[in-house]
Design a protein around this motif. Sequence first.
Motif, mmCIF file in Angstrom:
data_model
loop_
_atom_site.group_PDB
_atom_site.id
_atom_site.type_symbol
_atom_site.label_atom_id
_atom_site.label_comp_id
_atom_site.label_asym_id
_atom_site.label_seq_id
_atom_site.Cartn_x
_atom_site.Cartn_y
_atom_site.Cartn_z
ATOM 1 N N ALA A 40 31.130 -17.842 -26.367
ATOM 2 C CA ALA A 40 30.449 -18.610 -25.319
ATOM 3 C C ALA A 40 29.868 -17.667 -24.264
ATOM 4 O O ALA A 40 28.787 -17.925 -23.724
ATOM 5 N N ALA A 41 30.568 -16.569 -23.988
ATOM 6 C CA ALA A 41 30.096 -15.606 -22.994
ATOM 7 C C ALA A 41 28.791 -14.953 -23.440
ATOM 8 O O ALA A 41 27.846 -14.828 -22.657
ATOM 9 N N VAL A 42 28.732 -14.532 -24.682
ATOM 10 C CA VAL A 42 27.507 -13.919 -25.207
ATOM 11 C C VAL A 42 26.373 -14.939 -25.208
ATOM 12 O O VAL A 42 25.229 -14.629 -24.855
ATOM 13 N N GLN A 43 26.697 -16.169 -25.578
ATOM 14 C CA GLN A 43 25.695 -17.232 -25.590
ATOM 15 C C GLN A 43 25.142 -17.468 -24.184
ATOM 16 O O GLN A 43 23.943 -17.697 -23.999
ATOM 17 N N PHE A 44 26.009 -17.364 -23.184
ATOM 18 C CA PHE A 44 25.585 -17.546 -21.790
ATOM 19 C C PHE A 44 24.644 -16.421 -21.364
ATOM 20 O O PHE A 44 23.619 -16.664 -20.715
ATOM 21 N N LEU A 45 24.970 -15.188 -21.713
ATOM 22 C CA LEU A 45 24.096 -14.068 -21.363
ATOM 23 C C LEU A 45 22.730 -14.233 -22.023
ATOM 24 O O LEU A 45 21.691 -13.979 -21.398
ATOM 25 N N GLU A 46 22.724 -14.655 -23.265
ATOM 26 C CA GLU A 46 21.454 -14.872 -23.960
ATOM 27 C C GLU A 46 20.662 -16.005 -23.313
ATOM 28 O O GLU A 46 19.429 -15.938 -23.232
ATOM 29 N N TYR A 47 21.360 -17.011 -22.836
ATOM 30 C CA TYR A 47 20.689 -18.099 -22.118
ATOM 31 C C TYR A 47 20.050 -17.591 -20.823
ATOM 32 O O TYR A 47 18.936 -17.985 -20.473
ATOM 33 N N LEU A 48 20.738 -16.697 -20.115
ATOM 34 C CA LEU A 48 20.202 -16.170 -18.860
ATOM 35 C C LEU A 48 18.894 -15.411 -19.072
ATOM 36 O O LEU A 48 18.107 -15.251 -18.140
ATOM 37 N N ALA A 49 18.667 -14.941 -20.299
ATOM 38 C CA ALA A 49 17.422 -14.234 -20.618
ATOM 39 C C ALA A 49 16.352 -15.168 -21.175
ATOM 40 O O ALA A 49 15.273 -14.709 -21.557
ATOM 41 N N SER A 50 16.635 -16.461 -21.212
ATOM 42 C CA SER A 50 15.629 -17.422 -21.666
ATOM 43 C C SER A 50 14.566 -17.611 -20.587
ATOM 44 O O SER A 50 14.825 -17.395 -19.398
ATOM 45 N N ASP A 51 13.380 -17.996 -20.983
ATOM 46 C CA ASP A 51 12.298 -18.198 -20.017
ATOM 47 C C ASP A 51 12.687 -19.232 -18.966
ATOM 48 O O ASP A 51 12.371 -19.085 -17.781
ATOM 49 N N GLU A 52 13.370 -20.269 -19.380
ATOM 50 C CA GLU A 52 13.756 -21.331 -18.456
ATOM 51 C C GLU A 52 14.722 -20.815 -17.391
ATOM 52 O O GLU A 52 14.535 -21.049 -16.196
#
Length: 352
Positions: free
Chosen positions: A282-294
């Motif tokens: 979940a932590a890695v998924q969160f970091l990847e989300y933070l790099a999303s355009d949104e």
Amino acid sequence: MFVKRVLGAMFASGVGVACLGGVMGVAQAQEKVLNLYSARHYQTDEALYQNFTKQTGIKINRIELGDEPLLERVRNEGKNSPADVLMVVDAARLWKAQIEGFFQPVKSKSLEAKIPAHLRGKDDGKGSEWFGFSTRARVIVYNKDKIKAEDVQNYEDLASPKLKGKLCTRSGSHPYMLSWIGSMIEHLGEAKAEEWARGLVANMARPPRGGDTDQIHAVAAGECGVAVTNTYYWVRLLRSSKPEDKATVAKVGFVWPNQKSTGTHINIAGAGVLKHAPNRAAAVQFLEYLASDEAQGYFANGNNEWPVVKTAVAKNPELDSLGPFKADNLSIATIGVRQVAAQKLLDRVGYK
């Protein structure tokens, strides 16, 4: 929200880490969760977290404290820490967390493709230990009635005898300042950087104090002629509807420093997965989300920071009004390494 309130009460009353881990364990048995320790305490980040939960079904339990208290908490909790992600501001704090072994490396094709190498921790083949998700620049502001713009085009100009008794800054020991001084050591060499810092001390209008916004107001009031500030403080004033803030902006000029040489000093807000994260996926998924355009748009529009991802579009007219500039591409990791040297240099020259 219940878990967040429970955690806040437990921290306030000094309940032990073992009990804290038990509370989070109960929550995690019932639902997918991410335990976030964040030094970002901006109301606009609420939408950032809510959107992540909406997209993934992962609930965020978060603790929001200052950078140093968060680092101290992780230090004290050790391997019993329930935290998955640590989010802090400035290279100085990321470096401190890294050298104390708080983070674990993350190998992510998504993060590596989106975040420039100089805005993430060094990768030794196992992945980076932290990633920058937004940037801010350290710029020069000056009193239009007292200072000529051409006299403050570079950081080096701040040590000029022309500015004797006209410079204001916050404390030299603040991480924003240590990172800036560290970058100057990297560019000038330690001997020349020390000479420059002595010039800064000689030019002080008053002893260093206050935050960046205080420096801008002091410039407008004529207490000093020139100061340095992070850009998001300046943009906050540009966006403000308060008469006093509008009056400040009208009296103060703005300069992108070192445009013909190294470029303007850049720093970041960043995050990493903690070494003992109980919810690593979940932590890695969160970091990847933070790099999303949104998510990158939330950083820009909420706290007036630039996205690190090139494809992200900020809808922030005041931030856009600053215009393009040449940024210093010095590695943030390198700036972090220079923290100790920067503090010793400032101690030698009497920079408080």
